[in-house]
Design a protein around this motif. Structure first.
Motif, PDB file in Angstrom:
ATOM      1  N   ARG B 154     -15.193 -67.589 -16.306  1.00 32.01           N
ATOM      2  CA  ARG B 154     -14.769 -68.477 -17.384  1.00 32.01           C
ATOM      3  C   ARG B 154     -15.710 -68.401 -18.585  1.00 32.01           C
ATOM      4  NH1 ARG B 154     -10.578 -71.210 -15.589  1.00 32.01           N
ATOM      5  NH2 ARG B 154     -10.376 -71.574 -13.356  1.00 32.01           N
ATOM      6  N   LYS B 155     -16.774 -67.621 -18.452  1.00 27.52           N
ATOM      7  CA  LYS B 155     -17.718 -67.491 -19.576  1.00 27.52           C
ATOM      8  C   LYS B 155     -17.809 -66.023 -19.961  1.00 27.52           C
ATOM      9  CE  LYS B 155     -20.213 -71.611 -18.381  1.00 27.52           C
ATOM     10  NZ  LYS B 155     -21.248 -72.168 -17.534  1.00 27.52           N
ATOM     11  N   PRO B 156     -16.974 -65.597 -20.910  1.00 25.81           N
ATOM     12  CA  PRO B 156     -16.865 -64.177 -21.241  1.00 25.81           C
ATOM     13  C   PRO B 156     -18.191 -63.530 -21.635  1.00 25.81           C
ATOM     14  CG  PRO B 156     -15.229 -65.459 -22.442  1.00 25.81           C
ATOM     15  CD  PRO B 156     -16.085 -66.431 -21.711  1.00 25.81           C
ATOM     16  N   LEU B 157     -19.007 -64.265 -22.381  1.00 17.87           N
ATOM     17  CA  LEU B 157     -20.270 -63.688 -22.842  1.00 17.87           C
ATOM     18  C   LEU B 157     -21.153 -63.343 -21.643  1.00 17.87           C
ATOM     19  CD1 LEU B 157     -21.585 -63.267 -25.744  1.00 17.87           C
ATOM     20  CD2 LEU B 157     -22.980 -65.219 -25.157  1.00 17.87           C
ATOM     21  N   ARG B 158     -21.243 -64.275 -20.703  1.00 18.35           N
ATOM     22  CA  ARG B 158     -22.092 -64.037 -19.530  1.00 18.35           C
ATOM     23  C   ARG B 158     -21.490 -62.981 -18.614  1.00 18.35           C
ATOM     24  NH1 ARG B 158     -24.457 -69.751 -17.423  1.00 18.35           N
ATOM     25  NH2 ARG B 158     -25.281 -70.459 -19.406  1.00 18.35           N
ATOM     26  N   ALA B 159     -20.164 -62.967 -18.546  1.00 17.32           N
ATOM     27  CA  ALA B 159     -19.517 -61.927 -17.732  1.00 17.32           C
ATOM     28  C   ALA B 159     -19.815 -60.542 -18.326  1.00 17.32           C
ATOM     29  CB  ALA B 159     -18.014 -62.158 -17.674  1.00 17.32           C
ATOM     30  N   GLY B 160     -19.851 -60.469 -19.666  1.00 14.77           N
ATOM     31  CA  GLY B 160     -20.191 -59.201 -20.334  1.00 14.77           C
ATOM     32  C   GLY B 160     -21.611 -58.783 -20.011  1.00 14.77           C
ATOM     33  N   VAL B 161     -22.533 -59.768 -20.041  1.00 10.53           N
ATOM     34  CA  VAL B 161     -23.935 -59.491 -19.688  1.00 10.53           C
ATOM     35  C   VAL B 161     -24.004 -58.994 -18.238  1.00 10.53           C
ATOM     36  CG1 VAL B 161     -26.219 -60.512 -19.339  1.00 10.53           C
ATOM     37  CG2 VAL B 161     -24.877 -61.151 -21.329  1.00 10.53           C
ATOM     38  N   ALA B 162     -23.242 -59.646 -17.351  1.00 13.34           N
ATOM     39  CA  ALA B 162     -23.242 -59.253 -15.932  1.00 13.34           C
ATOM     40  C   ALA B 162     -22.751 -57.825 -15.782  1.00 13.34           C
ATOM     41  CB  ALA B 162     -22.353 -60.202 -15.133  1.00 13.34           C
ATOM     42  N   PHE B 163     -21.705 -57.501 -16.537  1.00  8.79           N
ATOM     43  CA  PHE B 163     -21.204 -56.134 -16.423  1.00  8.79           C
ATOM     44  C   PHE B 163     -22.234 -55.134 -16.953  1.00  8.79           C
ATOM     45  CE2 PHE B 163     -18.877 -52.329 -16.859  1.00  8.79           C
ATOM     46  CZ  PHE B 163     -18.036 -52.356 -15.752  1.00  8.79           C
ATOM     47  N   GLY B 164     -22.935 -55.527 -18.012  1.00  9.60           N
ATOM     48  CA  GLY B 164     -23.990 -54.663 -18.552  1.00  9.60           C
ATOM     49  C   GLY B 164     -25.061 -54.398 -17.507  1.00  9.60           C
ATOM     50  N   GLN B 165     -25.418 -55.457 -16.744  1.00 12.25           N
ATOM     51  CA  GLN B 165     -26.433 -55.297 -15.684  1.00 12.25           C
ATOM     52  C   GLN B 165     -25.972 -54.274 -14.651  1.00 12.25           C
ATOM     53  OE1 GLN B 165     -26.863 -59.769 -15.270  1.00 12.25           O
ATOM     54  NE2 GLN B 165     -28.610 -59.072 -14.099  1.00 12.25           N
ATOM     55  N   TYR B 166     -24.717 -54.430 -14.228  1.00  6.33           N
ATOM     56  CA  TYR B 166     -24.160 -53.518 -13.236  1.00  6.33           C
ATOM     57  C   TYR B 166     -24.106 -52.093 -13.786  1.00  6.33           C
ATOM     58  CZ  TYR B 166     -20.288 -51.017 -11.071  1.00  6.33           C
ATOM     59  OH  TYR B 166     -19.497 -50.058 -10.505  1.00  6.33           O
ATOM     60  N   CYS B 167     -23.602 -52.003 -15.013  1.00 10.85           N
ATOM     61  CA  CYS B 167     -23.378 -50.693 -15.625  1.00 10.85           C
ATOM     62  C   CYS B 167     -24.703 -49.952 -15.829  1.00 10.85           C
ATOM     63  CB  CYS B 167     -22.670 -50.909 -16.960  1.00 10.85           C
ATOM     64  SG  CYS B 167     -22.192 -49.407 -17.773  1.00 10.85           S
ATOM     65  N   SER B 168     -25.734 -50.700 -16.250  1.00 12.33           N
ATOM     66  CA  SER B 168     -27.005 -50.019 -16.540  1.00 12.33           C
ATOM     67  C   SER B 168     -27.666 -49.501 -15.258  1.00 12.33           C
ATOM     68  CB  SER B 168     -27.955 -50.949 -17.294  1.00 12.33           C
ATOM     69  OG  SER B 168     -28.236 -52.071 -16.506  1.00 12.33           O
ATOM     70  N   THR B 169     -27.379 -50.136 -14.128  1.00 13.01           N
ATOM     71  CA  THR B 169     -27.971 -49.650 -12.870  1.00 13.01           C
ATOM     72  C   THR B 169     -27.391 -48.284 -12.511  1.00 13.01           C
ATOM     73  OG1 THR B 169     -27.715 -51.922 -12.193  1.00 13.01           O
ATOM     74  CG2 THR B 169     -28.572 -50.415 -10.545  1.00 13.01           C
ATOM     75  N   CYS B 170     -26.066 -48.175 -12.667  1.00 11.73           N
ATOM     76  CA  CYS B 170     -25.407 -46.917 -12.278  1.00 11.73           C
ATOM     77  C   CYS B 170     -25.525 -45.871 -13.371  1.00 11.73           C
ATOM     78  CB  CYS B 170     -23.934 -47.166 -12.006  1.00 11.73           C
ATOM     79  SG  CYS B 170     -23.646 -48.255 -10.636  1.00 11.73           S
ATOM     80  N   CYS B 171     -25.160 -46.269 -14.601  1.00 13.51           N
ATOM     81  CA  CYS B 171     -25.068 -45.284 -15.686  1.00 13.51           C
ATOM     82  C   CYS B 171     -26.399 -45.094 -16.406  1.00 13.51           C
ATOM     83  CB  CYS B 171     -24.010 -45.707 -16.697  1.00 13.51           C
ATOM     84  SG  CYS B 171     -22.390 -45.853 -15.962  1.00 13.51           S
ATOM     85  N   GLY B 172     -27.331 -46.049 -16.218  1.00 14.03           N
ATOM     86  CA  GLY B 172     -28.619 -45.941 -16.893  1.00 14.03           C
ATOM     87  C   GLY B 172     -29.321 -44.611 -16.655  1.00 14.03           C
TER      88      GLY B 172
END
Lengths: 265, 259
Positions: B154-172
């Motif tokens: 329900r909080k798009p900004l935080r969900a975006g941050v969460a996805f960034g965390q996930y994405c940076s682990t794999c794609c970083g």
């Protein structure tokens, strides 16, 4: 800004033909998809911007990055927009008399099928790109007032042919499945990536521009082609997903187990 | 999804690594100055494979966030924008850190890139359930962050941050290898710019449709939920492939001394 007649004439011809098709559609159906029309007009405008704007002057003065922007506009952005601006009903007054007789004869059908082959399309798309970026060819073509516009025309044509199989705005004799489309996009992207790798990683300047400019050109190439391929890959995937869900077997399964995002429970 | 590859990810990794080593090694021996071209070609060509599953996962998360929190066309657009801002806000500092790391590491950057490849390979194997430490198996995608309460649908900004965390682990690690390939060792800003551009390129394909055709975007979440297992397998397989690719090309290019 004075538009060069070699750009203006073809763009005006395509614009006029398209306008006639839109008017015909309005007469016969009473309504027109103006968003689609806008996309087509934008596609024509992109060609004009690529060939008759300060960008062209920059490219002519040796900026390889500007030249690359030009090529991406002509070979990818404009073809995508032009194809998105078409649909089967709109183009029927042209496609029926032009391709109708050929489709009805077996020889014509074979020829059309060969011309419509995705392998040919991706081969030409990559082949023209690779040929252009052979350093000696690049320098010769860029310096020639005849070959250079021809090269730009080839970029538009091969771009149209390549993206046709992904977007398929008109009926075709050869149709790719969603998986084949993803593979097709992957092959096209790899073709571009090879050129970009040479531009970015080459130890010396190969095209008459500075090494920095050459590297920037490679980055520009990836910055345009990668999101385009990813975006349309996403589109292909999403268009295929509902069809899979609506198949009879999956419908019965869904009634028993209503689809809800696992992470939404 | 090629079932055979999912069933034998280790064999797949060995084949990819052997192929990458053969190509990069041959170029390294024949024309050492051109090793970056072979290495970069492999990395850039693999870009589509590494980005596509993440892109689809991102679309799944965004569609769910949009479905939960947005009302109306304007709401969908605003939600998609907030999600993207959150994602990029997380990635900007990551880009700066990666750029600085590539610059500071100097000659060791290639070894770091190879280690990153090893991390990707391990993550991929864990995602496919074919190995790796037990704690990694819980980190299967953005769900982990969302379910664990670190982010909310329900909080798009935080969900975006969460996805960034996930994405940076794999794609970083992949982005790091790309930055090193492009010469980030010479300029820290170059590495940061490349990783930042990478994040932006990832964001565009899902943001643009949400802005242009918001009505369709909001109807996607159910459709996407049905293909999520396929996406997870694809993401795992692509991590295995990229990890197996990055390790030999980083090490061989490093030995050729031209990357």
């Amino acid at each position: 800004m004075v538009i060069d007649p070699t750009t203006l004439v073809p763009v005006a011809v395509y614009g006029c033909v398209y306008t006639l098709l839109v008017l015909q559609r309005k007469r016969s159906r009473g309504r027109v998809d103006w968003a689609r029309v806008g996309v087509y007009v934008f596609g024509l405008a992109v060609i004009v911007v690529a060939l008759d704007s300060p960008l062209d002057k920059l490219a002519d003065h040796g900026s390889m990055a500007a030249h690359m922007v030009q090529h991406e506009l002509l070979g990818n952005i404009a073809p995508v927009l032009l194809l998105l601006g078409l649909d089967a009903g709109l183009a029927r007054p042209v496609t029926r008399p032009v391709f109708g007789p050929a489709v009805r004869s077996s020889r014509g059908r074979r020829l059309l099928k060969a011309a419509n082959s995705p392998v040919l399309a991706v081969g030409l798309y990559i082949g023209v790109m690779w040929l252009w970026y052979v350093p000696s060819v690049y320098r010769t073509v860029s310096a020639s007032s005849v070959l250079h516009p021809l090269g730009h025309t080839l970029f538009v044509l091969t771009g149209l042919l390549f993206w046709f199989h992904v977007l398929r705005p008109l009926p075709a004799l050869v149709t790719l499945t969603p998986r084949q489309k993803l593979l097709y996009l992957l092959v096209g992207t790899i073709g571009g990536a090879m050129v970009a790798a040479v531009l970015i990683g080459a130890p010396q300047a190969l095209y008459g521009a500075s090494l920095q400019n050459q590297r920037l050109a490679g980055a520009v190439m990836m910055a345009v082609e990668m999101p385009l391929a990813l975006g349309f890959g996403l589109w292909v995937f999403l268009r295929a997903a509902p069809r899979e869900r609506l198949s009879p077997s999956s419908q019965s399964t869904e009634r028993e187990h209503p689809a809800r995002p696992e992470f939404a429970r | 999804m090629p079932g055979g590859l999912v069933a034998r990810p280790r064999a797949f990794a060995v084949i990819v690594a052997a192929f990458a080593a053969a190509i990069t090694g041959a170029v390294g021996l024949a024309a050492p100055a051109w090793t970056p071209v072979a290495a970069g070609g492999a990395l850039l060509a693999a870009g589509f494979a590494v980005m596509a599953p993440c892109e689809l996962q991102m679309a799944t998360v965004l569609a769910t966030v949009v479905g939960r929190s947005a009302a109306g066309v304007g709401g969908v657009r605003a939600t998609a924008l907030r999600f993207t801002v959150g994602y990029l806000a997380y990635y900007v500092p990551v880009a700066i850190v990666i750029g600085a790391l590539a610059h500071l590491a100097g000659n060791a950057a290639r070894a770091l890139a190879a280690a990153g490849g090893g991390l990707m390979l391990t993550l991929g194997l864990a995602t496919l359930g074919a190995g790796g430490p037990a704690w990694l198996k819980r980190c299967r995608g953005p769900l982990y962050l969302l379910r664990s309460g670190r982010a909310s649908f329900r909080k798009p900004l935080r969900a975006g941050v969460a996805f960034g965390q996930y994405c940076s682990t794999c794609c970083g690690p992949y982005a790091f290898a790309l930055a090193v390939f492009a010469g980030a060792g010479r300029h820290a800003w170059l590495g940061a710019a490349i990783v930042g551009a990478y994040a932006l390129l990832m964001a565009l394909p899902f943001l643009v449709p949400a802005l242009v055709v918001p009505a369709r975007s909001s109807a996607l979440s159910e459709h996407l939920a049905t293909v999520r297992p396929t996406l997870d397998h694809s993401a795992g397989l692509s991590l295995v492939a990229i990890g197996a690719l990055v390790i030999p090309i980083s090490l061989i290019s490093g030995m050729a001394g031209k990357w």
